[in-house]
Design an enzyme around this catalytic site. Structure first.
Site, PDB file in Angstrom:
ATOM      1  N   ASP A  46      -1.710  53.863 -55.660  1.00  0.00           N
ATOM      2  CA  ASP A  46      -3.164  53.971 -55.779  1.00  0.00           C
ATOM      3  C   ASP A  46      -3.545  55.351 -56.296  1.00  0.00           C
ATOM      4  OD1 ASP A  46      -5.928  52.754 -54.790  1.00  0.00           O
ATOM      5  OD2 ASP A  46      -5.912  54.886 -54.253  1.00  0.00           O
ATOM      6  N   TYR A  51      -8.508  61.900 -59.296  1.00  0.00           N
ATOM      7  CA  TYR A  51      -7.355  62.595 -58.716  1.00  0.00           C
ATOM      8  C   TYR A  51      -6.623  63.468 -59.747  1.00  0.00           C
ATOM      9  CZ  TYR A  51      -8.012  58.871 -55.197  1.00  0.00           C
ATOM     10  OH  TYR A  51      -8.539  57.974 -54.279  1.00  0.00           O
ATOM     11  N   LYS A  79      -9.362  53.957 -60.681  1.00  0.00           N
ATOM     12  CA  LYS A  79     -10.784  53.759 -60.352  1.00  0.00           C
ATOM     13  C   LYS A  79     -11.660  54.533 -61.327  1.00  0.00           C
ATOM     14  CE  LYS A  79      -9.162  54.109 -55.581  1.00  0.00           C
ATOM     15  NZ  LYS A  79      -8.222  55.242 -55.533  1.00  0.00           N
ATOM     16  N   HIS A 112     -15.204  53.342 -57.956  1.00  0.00           N
ATOM     17  CA  HIS A 112     -14.793  54.255 -56.878  1.00  0.00           C
ATOM     18  C   HIS A 112     -15.829  54.316 -55.735  1.00  0.00           C
ATOM     19  CE1 HIS A 112     -11.891  57.877 -56.397  1.00  0.00           C
ATOM     20  NE2 HIS A 112     -12.293  57.475 -55.214  1.00  0.00           N
TER      21      HIS A 112
HETATM   22  P1  NDP Z   1      -4.217  59.495 -45.200  1.00  0.00           P
HETATM   23  O1  NDP Z   1      -4.985  58.921 -44.068  1.00  0.00           O
HETATM   24  O2  NDP Z   1      -3.231  58.666 -45.907  1.00  0.00           O
HETATM   25  O3  NDP Z   1      -3.536  60.807 -44.623  1.00  0.00           O
HETATM   26  C1  NDP Z   1      -2.793  61.700 -45.411  1.00  0.00           C
HETATM   27  C2  NDP Z   1      -2.518  62.907 -44.538  1.00  0.00           C
HETATM   28  O4  NDP Z   1      -1.658  62.522 -43.448  1.00  0.00           O
HETATM   29  C3  NDP Z   1      -1.837  64.009 -45.284  1.00  0.00           C
HETATM   30  O5  NDP Z   1      -2.325  65.235 -44.775  1.00  0.00           O
HETATM   31  C4  NDP Z   1      -0.377  63.829 -44.909  1.00  0.00           C
HETATM   32  O6  NDP Z   1       0.306  65.049 -44.899  1.00  0.00           O
HETATM   33  C5  NDP Z   1      -0.472  63.282 -43.501  1.00  0.00           C
HETATM   34  N1  NDP Z   1       0.656  62.394 -43.207  1.00  0.00           N
HETATM   35  C6  NDP Z   1       1.044  61.319 -43.922  1.00  0.00           C
HETATM   36  N2  NDP Z   1       2.112  60.726 -43.357  1.00  0.00           N
HETATM   37  C7  NDP Z   1       2.426  61.458 -42.283  1.00  0.00           C
HETATM   38  C8  NDP Z   1       3.449  61.350 -41.307  1.00  0.00           C
HETATM   39  N3  NDP Z   1       4.342  60.373 -41.346  1.00  0.00           N
HETATM   40  N4  NDP Z   1       3.467  62.274 -40.304  1.00  0.00           N
HETATM   41  C9  NDP Z   1       2.559  63.254 -40.255  1.00  0.00           C
HETATM   42  N5  NDP Z   1       1.572  63.412 -41.147  1.00  0.00           N
HETATM   43  C10 NDP Z   1       1.501  62.513 -42.171  1.00  0.00           C
HETATM   44  O7  NDP Z   1      -5.285  60.131 -46.206  1.00  0.00           O
HETATM   45  P2  NDP Z   1      -5.739  59.967 -47.702  1.00  0.00           P
HETATM   46  O8  NDP Z   1      -7.134  60.470 -47.736  1.00  0.00           O
HETATM   47  O9  NDP Z   1      -4.780  60.549 -48.638  1.00  0.00           O
HETATM   48  O10 NDP Z   1      -5.802  58.380 -47.942  1.00  0.00           O
HETATM   49  C11 NDP Z   1      -4.732  57.621 -48.468  1.00  0.00           C
HETATM   50  C12 NDP Z   1      -5.051  57.175 -49.887  1.00  0.00           C
HETATM   51  O11 NDP Z   1      -6.261  56.408 -49.907  1.00  0.00           O
HETATM   52  C13 NDP Z   1      -5.340  58.308 -50.860  1.00  0.00           C
HETATM   53  O12 NDP Z   1      -4.164  59.025 -51.215  1.00  0.00           O
HETATM   54  C14 NDP Z   1      -6.028  57.573 -51.971  1.00  0.00           C
HETATM   55  O13 NDP Z   1      -5.069  56.887 -52.754  1.00  0.00           O
HETATM   56  C15 NDP Z   1      -6.903  56.596 -51.180  1.00  0.00           C
HETATM   57  N6  NDP Z   1      -8.262  57.114 -50.973  1.00  0.00           N
HETATM   58  C16 NDP Z   1      -9.293  56.428 -51.556  1.00  0.00           C
HETATM   59  C17 NDP Z   1     -10.600  56.842 -51.384  1.00  0.00           C
HETATM   60  C18 NDP Z   1     -11.700  56.082 -52.034  1.00  0.00           C
HETATM   61  O14 NDP Z   1     -12.845  56.563 -52.017  1.00  0.00           O
HETATM   62  N7  NDP Z   1     -11.437  54.918 -52.590  1.00  0.00           N
HETATM   63  C19 NDP Z   1     -10.937  58.040 -50.590  1.00  0.00           C
HETATM   64  C20 NDP Z   1      -9.784  58.668 -49.996  1.00  0.00           C
HETATM   65  C21 NDP Z   1      -8.505  58.195 -50.172  1.00  0.00           C
HETATM   66  P3  NDP Z   1       1.229  65.551 -46.134  1.00  0.00           P
HETATM   67  O15 NDP Z   1       0.540  65.133 -47.398  1.00  0.00           O
HETATM   68  O16 NDP Z   1       1.266  67.025 -45.919  1.00  0.00           O
HETATM   69  O17 NDP Z   1       2.578  64.894 -45.975  1.00  0.00           O
END
Ligand code: NDP
Length: 277
Positions: A46, A51, A79, A112
């Site tokens: 995604d 991004y 998106k 989006h």
């Molecule tokens: P997430 O809820 O997926 O959380 C990501 C965070 O959690 C990062 O800080 C990551 O740290 C941490 N993390 C991930 N896995 C672990 C683990 N196993 N243990 C500990 N910490 C962990 O957040 P996102 O906001 O990134 O959401 C996921 C995806 O959703 C986005 O990447 C995007 O593709 C989508 N999205 C879509 C939106 C929309 O408006 N349509 C808005 C926001 C997101 P680290 O990276 O340091 O490993």
């Protein structure tokens, strides 16, 4: 290797239930991280124009295909960003995304945010319908749409959105919206499924993780999987990327699912859809 189960969208197209999100993955790291995710077993990625890392996603996909993986094993979502809403500008934004991605076709294209004050999500969606009819994208949908936006859209659209991608995690379970999606045949996809990491200290989840001998992230991802919607956690290290996919060898009991359901308190980690314009 762990592999996600498949889910069939309302137009018959198949997508992995558990995919990989790349929001905030720096452009220069994106190709390597997505290649790592594909090696680990992810097949659904995604991204979004916002991004600024579509080129890395496309490079990783093309590298996998060059290495022998059929293109149709992989599923790429992008998106259209808010400032590009409108019929012609969305068609141009799609072309720009495809140029960045370097792919022949896209698997799914989403609006989006509805941006209700712009008043443009209907012509924007009409552009998505054009792209869908032309075969340039296999599925179209929306993101961050509230019930009133869906109702307005469904009054005029010809293609029911395949997906509404919304913020969803145990603190924000989106129960009424998910029920509406089920009624309309729209698949729910959870963004920020780990509440951007903030939920990982929650004592209820910490206790469940200890009981299962799992990480808290795995408990949360497993809750998403058992809840039946699509989910796209993001992580930056190979170890976390692997951990988040390794959730198909344990089960949360009904009582544990009920306990997690009791955590729903409406707390968002991102913006409210009505506040984004
Ligand atoms: P997430 O809820 O997926 O959380 C990501 C965070 O959690 C990062 O800080 C990551 O740290 C941490 N993390 C991930 N896995 C672990 C683990 N196993 N243990 C500990 N910490 C962990 O957040 P996102 O906001 O990134 O959401 C996921 C995806 O959703 C986005 O990447 C995007 O593709 C989508 N999205 C879509 C939106 C929309 O408006 N349509 C808005 C926001 C997101 P680290 O990276 O340091 O490993």
């Amino acid at each position: 290797m762990h592999r996600s189960p498949k889910h069939t969208l309302n137009n018959g197209v198949s997508i992995d239930q558990l995919g990989f999100g790349v929001y905030k993955v720096p452009a220069e790291d994106c190709a390597d991280l997505v290649s790592t995710a594909i090696d680990i077993g992810y097949r659904t990625i995604d991204t979004a124009a916002l991004y600024a890392n579509e080129a890395g996603v496309g490079a990783a996909v093309n590298q996998a295909v060059a290495g022998g993986m059929p293109r149709d094993e992989l599923f790429v979502t992008s998106k259209v960003w808010n400032t590009e809403q409108g019929y012609d500008s969305t068609l141009a934004a799609f072309d720009a995304s495809m140029e960045q991605l370097g792919l022949d076709y896209l698997d799914m294209y989403l609006i989006h945010w509805p941006c209700p004050e712009r008043g443009l999500f209907i012509p924007t969606y009409k552009a998505l319908e054009t792209l869908y009819r032309e075969g340039r994208v296999r599925a179209i949908g929306v993101s961050n749409f509230e019930p009133e936006h869906l109702t307005q859209l469904l009054d005029v659209c010809e293609v029911v959105p395949a997906v509404n991608q919304v913020e969803l995690h145990p603190w924000l379970a989106q129960t009424p919206l998910r029920a509406l999606h089920a009624e309309l045949g729209i698949t729910t996809q959870a963004w920020s499924p780990l509440a951007r990491g903030a939920i990982l200290d929650d004592p209820i989840l910490v206790a469940l993780a200890a009981g299962h001998g799992r990480s808290v992230a795995q408990i949360v991802v497993r809750w998403h999987v058992q809840s039946g919607h699509l989910v796209i956690p993001k992580a930056s290290s190979a170890q976390r990327v692997r951990e988040n996919l390794s959730v198909f060898d344990f089960v949360l009991t009904d009582a544990e699912m009920g306990l997690i359901a009791s955590m729903d308190n409406g707390r968002r980690s991102g913006s409210s859809p009505s506040a984004v314009n």
